[in-house]
Design a protein around this motif. Structure first.
Motif, short mmCIF file in Angstrom:
data_model
loop_
_atom_site.label_atom_id
_atom_site.label_comp_id
_atom_site.label_asym_id
_atom_site.label_seq_id
_atom_site.Cartn_x
_atom_site.Cartn_y
_atom_site.Cartn_z
N GLU A 53 0.82 -1.21 0.00
CA GLU A 53 0.00 0.00 0.00
C GLU A 53 0.85 1.26 0.00
OE1 GLU A 53 -0.57 -2.63 1.82
OE2 GLU A 53 -2.63 -3.23 1.40
N ASP A 68 -1.48 15.54 -3.09
CA ASP A 68 -2.27 14.61 -2.28
C ASP A 68 -3.68 14.39 -2.82
OD1 ASP A 68 -0.20 14.17 -0.54
OD2 ASP A 68 -0.89 15.61 0.97
N SER A 72 -5.83 10.32 -3.37
CA SER A 72 -6.64 10.13 -2.17
C SER A 72 -7.05 8.67 -1.99
CB SER A 72 -7.87 11.03 -2.21
OG SER A 72 -8.68 10.68 -3.33
N ASN A 73 -7.33 7.94 -3.07
CA ASN A 73 -7.73 6.53 -2.95
C ASN A 73 -6.59 5.69 -2.39
OD1 ASN A 73 -10.25 7.07 -3.96
ND2 ASN A 73 -9.71 6.56 -6.07
N GLU A 74 -5.38 5.93 -2.88
CA GLU A 74 -4.21 5.19 -2.40
C GLU A 74 -3.93 5.52 -0.94
OE1 GLU A 74 -4.39 6.76 -5.27
OE2 GLU A 74 -3.93 5.26 -6.81
N MET A 75 -4.10 6.78 -0.56
CA MET A 75 -3.86 7.17 0.82
C MET A 75 -4.89 6.53 1.76
SD MET A 75 -2.78 11.15 0.31
CE MET A 75 -2.66 11.51 2.03
N LYS A 76 -6.16 6.47 1.31
CA LYS A 76 -7.19 5.82 2.12
C LYS A 76 -6.88 4.34 2.30
CE LYS A 76 -11.01 8.88 0.95
NZ LYS A 76 -12.28 9.00 0.20
N ALA A 77 -6.42 3.68 1.21
CA ALA A 77 -6.08 2.26 1.30
C ALA A 77 -4.93 2.04 2.29
CB ALA A 77 -5.72 1.73 -0.07
N TYR A 79 -4.05 4.03 4.89
CA TYR A 79 -4.49 4.30 6.26
C TYR A 79 -5.38 3.19 6.80
CZ TYR A 79 -2.44 8.95 6.07
OH TYR A 79 -1.56 9.99 6.00
N THR A 80 -6.24 2.61 5.96
CA THR A 80 -7.06 1.49 6.44
C THR A 80 -6.18 0.27 6.73
OG1 THR A 80 -7.53 0.85 4.15
CG2 THR A 80 -9.17 2.20 5.27
N GLU A 83 -4.57 0.91 10.09
CA GLU A 83 -5.53 0.72 11.18
C GLU A 83 -5.76 -0.77 11.45
OE1 GLU A 83 -9.03 2.87 10.14
OE2 GLU A 83 -8.08 4.82 10.42
#
Length: 122
Positions: A53, A68, A72-77, A79-80, A83
């Motif tokens: 990721e 950024d 945004s899609n890559e950053m969300k992936a 961060y999930t 987590e």
């Protein structure tokens, strides 16, 4: 019974240290006694998580001149994934005393200093 094993071991070592066909078989350069300390090495960490990721996110940044908003899609992936990894780390029981069946070097040194070895050569 333990003393018989120690006597047999001492006899074997003396045989190996003795001369056999004019040449010594075993020639130690240090005393044949264990030390009361262990080398202070770092324990191995586990595997790194979310490598794919973060590499996809960095490739996107490089392709889009580090904007950024376009990644945004890559950053969300990413961060999930982080987590999920943190939740998995919290869910697993901590093994502070023994990791992988081995004592931490500091703990081994404290045990060896509490119960020292005899410094006599075999």
């Amino acid at each position: 019974m333990a003393s018989q094993g120690g006597v047999a071991f001492q006899e074997k070592v003396s045989r190996l240290l003795g001369r056999q066909q004019g040449k010594p078989v075993l020639k130690p350069n240090k005393a044949l006694a264990l030390k009361d300390t262990v080398a202070n090495r770092k324990m191995k960490k586990g595997e790194a998580t979310c490598i794919t990721e973060i590499s996809v996110m960095m490739a996107c940044w490089k392709k889009n001149n580090f904007v950024d908003a376009q990644c945004s899609n890559e950053m969300k992936a990413f961060y999930t994934c982080v987590e999920k990894a943190q939740a998995a780390m919290k869910a697993t029981p901590k093994q502070t005393d023994i990791q992988g069946g081995r004592l931490h070097p500091k703990q081994a040194t404290t045990l060896l200093k509490r119960f020292p070895n005899h410094r006599t050569e075999v």
